[in-house]
Design a protein around this motif. Structure first.
Motif, PDB file in Angstrom:
ATOM      1  N   LEU A   1       0.838  -1.197   0.000  1.00 39.59           N
ATOM      2  CA  LEU A   1       0.000   0.000   0.000  1.00 39.59           C
ATOM      3  C   LEU A   1       0.873   1.247   0.000  1.00 39.59           C
ATOM      4  O   LEU A   1       1.845   1.339   0.738  1.00 39.59           O
ATOM      5  CB  LEU A   1      -0.879   0.007   1.253  1.00 39.59           C
TER       6      LEU A   1
ATOM      7  N   TYR B   1       0.583   5.842  -0.823  1.00 39.36           N
ATOM      8  CA  TYR B   1      -0.303   6.995  -0.998  1.00 39.36           C
ATOM      9  C   TYR B   1       0.330   7.982  -1.982  1.00 39.36           C
ATOM     10  O   TYR B   1       1.549   8.192  -1.964  1.00 39.36           O
ATOM     11  CB  TYR B   1      -0.536   7.690   0.345  1.00 39.36           C
ATOM     12  N   ASP B   2      -0.530   8.598  -2.828  1.00 44.29           N
ATOM     13  CA  ASP B   2      -0.014   9.596  -3.757  1.00 44.29           C
ATOM     14  C   ASP B   2       0.033  10.971  -3.085  1.00 44.29           C
ATOM     15  O   ASP B   2      -0.266  11.111  -1.890  1.00 44.29           O
ATOM     16  CB  ASP B   2      -0.829   9.624  -5.056  1.00 44.29           C
TER      17      ASP B   2
ATOM     18  N   LYS C   1      -4.309   9.819  -1.671  1.00 39.11           N
ATOM     19  CA  LYS C   1      -5.159   8.709  -2.115  1.00 39.11           C
ATOM     20  C   LYS C   1      -4.362   7.406  -2.060  1.00 39.11           C
ATOM     21  O   LYS C   1      -3.241   7.335  -2.551  1.00 39.11           O
ATOM     22  CB  LYS C   1      -5.647   8.949  -3.538  1.00 39.11           C
TER      23      LYS C   1
ATOM     24  N   HIS D   1      -3.119   3.563  -2.920  1.00 45.45           N
ATOM     25  CA  HIS D   1      -2.971   2.728  -4.114  1.00 45.45           C
ATOM     26  C   HIS D   1      -2.321   1.411  -3.722  1.00 45.45           C
ATOM     27  O   HIS D   1      -1.629   1.313  -2.708  1.00 45.45           O
ATOM     28  CB  HIS D   1      -2.088   3.424  -5.157  1.00 45.45           C
TER      29      HIS D   1
ATOM     30  N   ARG E   1       0.283  -1.641  -5.162  1.00 48.05           N
ATOM     31  CA  ARG E   1       1.379  -1.744  -6.131  1.00 48.05           C
ATOM     32  C   ARG E   1       1.086  -2.721  -7.265  1.00 48.05           C
ATOM     33  O   ARG E   1       1.741  -2.670  -8.311  1.00 48.05           O
ATOM     34  CB  ARG E   1       2.673  -2.122  -5.412  1.00 48.05           C
TER      35      ARG E   1
ATOM     36  N   GLY F   1      -1.578  -2.658  -8.989  1.00 49.88           N
ATOM     37  CA  GLY F   1      -2.446  -1.981  -9.946  1.00 49.88           C
ATOM     38  C   GLY F   1      -3.926  -2.048  -9.624  1.00 49.88           C
ATOM     39  O   GLY F   1      -4.729  -1.350 -10.248  1.00 49.88           O
ATOM     40  N   LYS F   2      -4.307  -2.868  -8.656  1.00 49.43           N
ATOM     41  CA  LYS F   2      -5.716  -2.886  -8.252  1.00 49.43           C
ATOM     42  C   LYS F   2      -6.042  -1.594  -7.493  1.00 49.43           C
ATOM     43  O   LYS F   2      -5.157  -0.925  -6.975  1.00 49.43           O
ATOM     44  CB  LYS F   2      -6.017  -4.107  -7.376  1.00 49.43           C
ATOM     45  N   HIS F   3      -7.331  -1.280  -7.437  1.00 47.67           N
ATOM     46  CA  HIS F   3      -7.779  -0.055  -6.778  1.00 47.67           C
ATOM     47  C   HIS F   3      -8.242  -0.376  -5.359  1.00 47.67           C
ATOM     48  O   HIS F   3      -8.846  -1.413  -5.106  1.00 47.67           O
ATOM     49  CB  HIS F   3      -8.917   0.580  -7.569  1.00 47.67           C
TER      50      HIS F   3
ATOM     51  N   SER G   1      -9.829   1.530  -1.564  1.00 49.88           N
ATOM     52  CA  SER G   1     -10.299   2.657  -0.769  1.00 49.88           C
ATOM     53  C   SER G   1     -10.409   2.186   0.665  1.00 49.88           C
ATOM     54  O   SER G   1     -10.682   1.004   0.924  1.00 49.88           O
ATOM     55  CB  SER G   1     -11.650   3.167  -1.286  1.00 49.88           C
TER      56      SER G   1
ATOM     57  N   PRO H   1     -11.818   1.781 -10.323  1.00 49.93           N
ATOM     58  CA  PRO H   1     -11.803   2.808  -9.272  1.00 49.93           C
ATOM     59  C   PRO H   1     -13.055   2.704  -8.392  1.00 49.93           C
ATOM     60  O   PRO H   1     -14.172   2.619  -8.908  1.00 49.93           O
ATOM     61  CB  PRO H   1     -11.784   4.120 -10.073  1.00 49.93           C
TER      62      PRO H   1
END
Length: 210
Positions: free
Chosen positions: A70, A72-73, A77, A79, A81, A83-85, A87, A103
């Motif tokens: 895991l 964060y940008d 947000k 993310h 690694r 590529g899955k989304h 929340s 998303p």
């Protein structure tokens, strides 16, 4: 291990909800937090925030991820690694994550009377169908819906009151529809929701993806 609920939304999307009953030390067991994770949790003054943070790492483990998966940008947000989304949400003694190929956003909130005091900060159109009946519960669902949409859209400057709309819904339906209108963009979302132990949870899935 108080995994409270697992929801298979569809073949590509799953929700895991945790009821936080353990101590900080118990929640550390079985996970390998990164140094950055430990620094972040160490900076938290509230015990429930620290335990909420660690419970999310426990949920990640159940979903098949180590803490280092895991990140964060710049906008905060989360993310994954691979590529899955993802929340994330936590409120008092509950935390939740949703993982999907698309998303998605999720929010969990405790149902509290104080939401009626701050309603005019995030509600505009929705006042047209709200009344005193089930007001706290409906406002909490609306907040969760708007927060979950914001987590998907993640656009700085977006206002819940000015740029989002949640259509009329009945609490027994367990789903509504909502829109974001922001800077010429229009996004429509399915908003399934559920209630448990005085909490509300809603998640946002963009309509074109279901």
């Amino acid at each position: 291990m108080p995994l409270y609920k697992t929801i298979a939304v569809n073949a590509n999307t799953t929700i895991w909800i945790w009821k936080i009953e353990e101590s900080y030390e118990e929640l550390l067991r079985g996970i390998i937090p990164t140094e950055k994770c430990l620094q972040r949790v160490g900076s938290m003054k509230s015990d429930i925030h620290r335990r909420g943070f660690l419970s999310v790492r426990q949920l990640l483990k159940i979903a098949g991820y180590e803490a280092e998966a895991l990140f964060y940008d710049a906008n905060g947000k989360p993310h994954l690694r691979d590529g899955k989304h993802i929340s994330i949400s936590h409120s008092f003694q509950f935390s939740a994550i949703i993982v999907s190929d698309f998303p998605v956003g999720i929010d969990v909130e405790k149902q509290r009377e104080k939401i009626t005091i701050i309603a005019d900060k995030f509600v505009d159109y929705e006042f047209s169908y709200l009344n005193e009946s089930e007001l706290v519960r409906k406002l909490t669902v609306i907040w969760c819906a708007k927060e979950s949409m914001y987590k998907v859209f993640a656009a700085p400057g977006m206002s819940f009151k000015e740029h989002t709309r949640v259509i009329p819904f009945d609490l027994g339906e367990n789903e509504t529809t909502a829109w974001i209108h922001f800077k010429g963009e229009v996004r429509k979302y399915r908003i399934p929701f559920l209630e448990f132990e005085g909490f509300s949870c809603a998640y946002a899935i963009q309509k074109c993806e279901v």
